[in-house]
Design an enzyme around this catalytic site. Structure first.
Site, mmCIF file in Angstrom:
data_model
loop_
_atom_site.group_PDB
_atom_site.id
_atom_site.type_symbol
_atom_site.label_atom_id
_atom_site.label_comp_id
_atom_site.label_asym_id
_atom_site.label_seq_id
_atom_site.Cartn_x
_atom_site.Cartn_y
_atom_site.Cartn_z
ATOM 1 N N ASP A 172 2.954 20.811 -12.124
ATOM 2 C CA ASP A 172 2.730 19.962 -10.962
ATOM 3 C C ASP A 172 3.937 20.093 -10.034
ATOM 4 O O ASP A 172 5.021 20.523 -10.453
ATOM 5 C CB ASP A 172 2.549 18.513 -11.434
ATOM 6 N N ASP A 190 4.933 17.548 -6.981
ATOM 7 C CA ASP A 190 5.598 16.278 -6.693
ATOM 8 C C ASP A 190 5.851 15.493 -7.982
ATOM 9 O O ASP A 190 4.939 15.277 -8.777
ATOM 10 C CB ASP A 190 4.748 15.441 -5.739
ATOM 11 N N ASP A 250 3.985 14.938 -14.380
ATOM 12 C CA ASP A 250 4.690 13.658 -14.437
ATOM 13 C C ASP A 250 3.734 12.484 -14.584
ATOM 14 O O ASP A 250 4.178 11.338 -14.624
ATOM 15 C CB ASP A 250 5.531 13.457 -13.172
#
Length: 265
Positions: A14, A16, A210
């Protein structure tokens, strides 16, 4: 399903919350990507945000200190275009979204129109208009198939939360009674299209994210081993709230430097 001792041949990560946070480099992310390149390990950077094209994102990432080629960036807009090209080649669509989505659809040969389109395609935008949403509602009500790039209900900004694709999709659903098909995370379809993009296999690929409810669950359902970093949304404590677990939890991608070939050893 992958097992922890199988070799690592590729990575999906990922963007961000993993590599960057609010347009700032996550410390060590540059070293992590440099090690992947140095070891010739293929990787793809993923994002559910459909606003920007890969070229735009490449420029944004370069500004933070990350030099990532645009072909190594995979967005929910690209995944959506790939899905539509597989489902109905050379189709038509009414799009509520920005250049990342419209460019992806143009590149697969789609015609963008508000006259009896095959699909209404909803993506991320910062300029949702009442007129555009009304048009989308009317077209879906008349039978256009409803597609959305991702189910994220909100997005971050310096001023606080912003309504995102999932929130606007809910508005259209409430008006029409029609649920969209979401292509982006946590749909493992996005993971599988990303794997095909780099010619990788789920058994030898790691997904780094995240968020437990998007990155980790979609990686798990696509058959990959997963690494949760705590530089974004989920925490070590919040992991316990879910009925599934990542293969590994680390503070950040910096903790993988020096062991990208054997992160679970």
């Amino acid at each position: 399903m992958s097992t922890p001792d199988e070799p690592i041949l590729s990575y999906l990560t990922d963007m961000d919350g993993v590599l960057v946070h609010e347009d700032h480099l996550v410390p060590g992310a540059d070293k992590f990507l440099a090690e992947l390149r140095g070891n010739e390990i293929p990787f793809l950077v993923l994002t559910n945000n459909s606003i920007r094209t890969p070229r735009d994102l490449q420029a944004r990432l370069r500004h933070t200190g990350l030099d990532i080629p645009e072909e190594a960036i995979w967005t929910s807009a690209l995944a959506t275009a790939t899905f539509l090209n597989d489902q109905r080649p050379n189709g038509t669509a009414y799009v509520v979204g920005e250049s990342g989505l419209t460019t992806a659809l143009h590149e697969i040969g789609y015609v963008l129109t508000d006259s009896n389109p095959d699909y209404v395609v909803l993506g991320e935008t910062r300029t949702y208009s009442f007129e555009a949403i009304t048009t989308a509602i009317r077209l879906v009500d008349r039978g256009a198939r409803f597609i959305a790039t991702n189910p994220d209900a909100t997005g971050p900004s310096r001023e606080g939360l912003l309504p995102a694709t999932g929130s606007v999709a809910a508005l259209i659903t409430r008006a029409t009674g029609r649920e969209p098909y979401y292509v982006g995370k946590p749909n493992p379809l996005m993971m599988r299209s990303a794997l095909r993009r780099i010619g990788a296999h789920s058994q030898s690929t790691v997904m780094i994210g995240d968020r437990m409810d998007t990155d980790i669950v979609s990686g798990l359902e696509a058959g990959m081993r997963t690494v949760l970093v705590t530089t974004g949304i989920s925490t070590r404590e919040s992991v316990e709230q879910f009925p599934y677990r990542p293969t590994l939890v680390v503070d950040s991608v910096a903790d993988l430097v020096g062991r990208t070939d054997k992160p679970f050893a």
